[in-house]
Design a protein around this motif. Structure first.
Motif, PDB file in Angstrom:
ATOM      1  N   LEU A  23      -0.694  -3.163  -1.555  1.00 58.17           N
ATOM      2  CA  LEU A  23      -1.026  -1.806  -1.968  1.00 58.17           C
ATOM      3  C   LEU A  23       0.187  -0.888  -1.851  1.00 58.17           C
ATOM      4  O   LEU A  23       0.502  -0.124  -2.763  1.00 58.17           O
ATOM      5  CB  LEU A  23      -2.181  -1.285  -1.105  1.00 58.17           C
ATOM      6  CG  LEU A  23      -2.716   0.094  -1.395  1.00 58.17           C
ATOM      7  CD1 LEU A  23      -3.353   0.131  -2.777  1.00 58.17           C
ATOM      8  CD2 LEU A  23      -3.719   0.479  -0.329  1.00 58.17           C
ATOM      9  N   SER A  24       0.895  -1.000  -0.754  1.00 58.15           N
ATOM     10  CA  SER A  24       2.080  -0.173  -0.521  1.00 58.15           C
ATOM     11  C   SER A  24       3.176  -0.479  -1.526  1.00 58.15           C
ATOM     12  O   SER A  24       3.860   0.433  -2.009  1.00 58.15           O
ATOM     13  CB  SER A  24       2.610  -0.402   0.894  1.00 58.15           C
ATOM     14  OG  SER A  24       1.641  -0.086   1.844  1.00 58.15           O
ATOM     15  N   HIS A  25       3.334  -1.739  -1.848  1.00 57.03           N
ATOM     16  CA  HIS A  25       4.371  -2.144  -2.800  1.00 57.03           C
ATOM     17  C   HIS A  25       4.139  -1.496  -4.167  1.00 57.03           C
ATOM     18  O   HIS A  25       5.066  -0.982  -4.795  1.00 57.03           O
ATOM     19  CB  HIS A  25       4.374  -3.667  -2.919  1.00 57.03           C
ATOM     20  CG  HIS A  25       5.462  -4.224  -3.748  1.00 57.03           C
ATOM     21  ND1 HIS A  25       6.779  -4.210  -3.357  1.00 57.03           N
ATOM     22  CD2 HIS A  25       5.438  -4.806  -4.974  1.00 57.03           C
ATOM     23  CE1 HIS A  25       7.515  -4.761  -4.307  1.00 57.03           C
ATOM     24  NE2 HIS A  25       6.725  -5.128  -5.294  1.00 57.03           N
ATOM     25  N   GLY A  26       2.898  -1.495  -4.612  1.00 60.15           N
ATOM     26  CA  GLY A  26       2.572  -0.857  -5.884  1.00 60.15           C
ATOM     27  C   GLY A  26       2.819   0.641  -5.861  1.00 60.15           C
ATOM     28  O   GLY A  26       3.370   1.214  -6.808  1.00 60.15           O
ATOM     29  N   ILE A  27       2.428   1.291  -4.780  1.00 60.12           N
ATOM     30  CA  ILE A  27       2.612   2.737  -4.675  1.00 60.12           C
ATOM     31  C   ILE A  27       4.089   3.093  -4.618  1.00 60.12           C
ATOM     32  O   ILE A  27       4.521   4.085  -5.220  1.00 60.12           O
ATOM     33  CB  ILE A  27       1.848   3.293  -3.456  1.00 60.12           C
ATOM     34  CG1 ILE A  27       0.350   3.155  -3.690  1.00 60.12           C
ATOM     35  CG2 ILE A  27       2.200   4.749  -3.210  1.00 60.12           C
ATOM     36  CD1 ILE A  27      -0.485   3.524  -2.498  1.00 60.12           C
ATOM     37  N   VAL A  28       4.883   2.298  -3.915  1.00 62.30           N
ATOM     38  CA  VAL A  28       6.327   2.560  -3.848  1.00 62.30           C
ATOM     39  C   VAL A  28       6.938   2.497  -5.232  1.00 62.30           C
ATOM     40  O   VAL A  28       7.754   3.355  -5.608  1.00 62.30           O
ATOM     41  CB  VAL A  28       7.022   1.572  -2.878  1.00 62.30           C
ATOM     42  CG1 VAL A  28       8.520   1.569  -3.069  1.00 62.30           C
ATOM     43  CG2 VAL A  28       6.699   1.923  -1.439  1.00 62.30           C
ATOM     44  N   VAL A  72      -3.076   7.122  -8.465  1.00 61.35           N
ATOM     45  CA  VAL A  72      -2.582   6.607  -7.188  1.00 61.35           C
ATOM     46  C   VAL A  72      -3.242   7.307  -5.990  1.00 61.35           C
ATOM     47  O   VAL A  72      -3.173   6.818  -4.876  1.00 61.35           O
ATOM     48  CB  VAL A  72      -1.036   6.780  -7.129  1.00 61.35           C
ATOM     49  CG1 VAL A  72      -0.468   6.456  -5.782  1.00 61.35           C
ATOM     50  CG2 VAL A  72      -0.385   5.907  -8.171  1.00 61.35           C
ATOM     51  N   GLU A  73      -3.944   8.414  -6.227  1.00 60.69           N
ATOM     52  CA  GLU A  73      -4.418   9.234  -5.116  1.00 60.69           C
ATOM     53  C   GLU A  73      -5.388   8.503  -4.184  1.00 60.69           C
ATOM     54  O   GLU A  73      -5.321   8.685  -2.969  1.00 60.69           O
ATOM     55  CB  GLU A  73      -5.018  10.542  -5.612  1.00 60.69           C
ATOM     56  CG  GLU A  73      -6.362  10.434  -6.263  1.00 60.69           C
ATOM     57  CD  GLU A  73      -6.880  11.779  -6.738  1.00 60.69           C
ATOM     58  OE1 GLU A  73      -6.387  12.822  -6.286  1.00 60.69           O
ATOM     59  OE2 GLU A  73      -7.782  11.772  -7.584  1.00 60.69           O
ATOM     60  N   ARG A  74      -6.257   7.677  -4.710  1.00 64.55           N
ATOM     61  CA  ARG A  74      -7.202   6.953  -3.831  1.00 64.55           C
ATOM     62  C   ARG A  74      -6.477   5.933  -2.956  1.00 64.55           C
ATOM     63  O   ARG A  74      -6.842   5.736  -1.801  1.00 64.55           O
ATOM     64  CB  ARG A  74      -8.287   6.285  -4.649  1.00 64.55           C
ATOM     65  CG  ARG A  74      -9.253   7.276  -5.216  1.00 64.55           C
ATOM     66  CD  ARG A  74     -10.436   6.616  -5.829  1.00 64.55           C
ATOM     67  NE  ARG A  74     -11.331   7.643  -6.336  1.00 64.55           N
ATOM     68  CZ  ARG A  74     -12.283   7.404  -7.194  1.00 64.55           C
ATOM     69  NH1 ARG A  74     -12.489   6.184  -7.629  1.00 64.55           N
ATOM     70  NH2 ARG A  74     -13.060   8.382  -7.610  1.00 64.55           N
ATOM     71  N   SER A  75      -5.469   5.308  -3.530  1.00 64.95           N
ATOM     72  CA  SER A  75      -4.689   4.355  -2.739  1.00 64.95           C
ATOM     73  C   SER A  75      -3.933   5.074  -1.626  1.00 64.95           C
ATOM     74  O   SER A  75      -3.861   4.582  -0.500  1.00 64.95           O
ATOM     75  CB  SER A  75      -3.698   3.612  -3.630  1.00 64.95           C
ATOM     76  OG  SER A  75      -4.386   2.902  -4.621  1.00 64.95           O
TER      77      SER A  75
END
Length: 145
Positions: A23-28, A72-75
């Motif tokens: 999840l973090s990888h996608g958001i980054v 991206v806000e929910r993540s």
């Protein structure tokens, strides 16, 4: 006692850590792309020609930024909730086990996840800060009129 903690905690942290890492990888990557988009707009500002073109391109850029932030806000909210629960529980583990090498090894994965989430929040805040400065940059430009 610590061996029992490790035997339970390591597999659980491995599974949840993998999910959080994905999840973090996608958001980054989304945050980096949005940051590059704002930087590219600022670098190409003089090539747009007129104030109307600049205004139109900035409006389109803001629309893309808003659309991406909604997706991206929910993540990000999930990562903030994970941080809100993980940090106190990690500190509780440290206080119960005492600060020794073996207890630090138990809490090290949680501390790494915490630092990663804080880094992601910093990236998101950087995009907001860049966007707040763009209108002043546009106003400072001279378009030959």
């Amino acid at each position: 006692r610590i061996a029992a903690c490790l035997a339970v905690q390591i597999p659980i942290m491995s599974v949840f850590g993998g999910i959080i890492l994905s999840l973090s990888h996608g958001i980054v990557h989304v945050c980096r792309a949005l940051s590059i988009m704002v930087d590219a707009f600022c670098c190409d500002l003089s090539s747009f020609g007129s104030a109307e073109n600049v205004s139109h391109v900035w409006n389109v850029t803001q629309a893309v930024l808003r659309k991406a932030s909604v997706s991206v806000e929910r993540s990000l909210l999930l990562l903030c909730l994970i941080l809100a629960f993980m940090l106190p529980l990690t500190l509780l583990d440290l206080s119960r086990l005492g600060i020794r090498k073996s207890s630090v090894a138990v809490t090290l994965p949680a501390l790494c996840v915490t630092l990663g989430i804080l880094y992601i929040l910093l990236l998101a805040a950087t995009i907001s800060e860049k966007c707040a400065r763009v209108p002043a940059l546009i106003n400072a430009m001279s378009f030959g009129k």
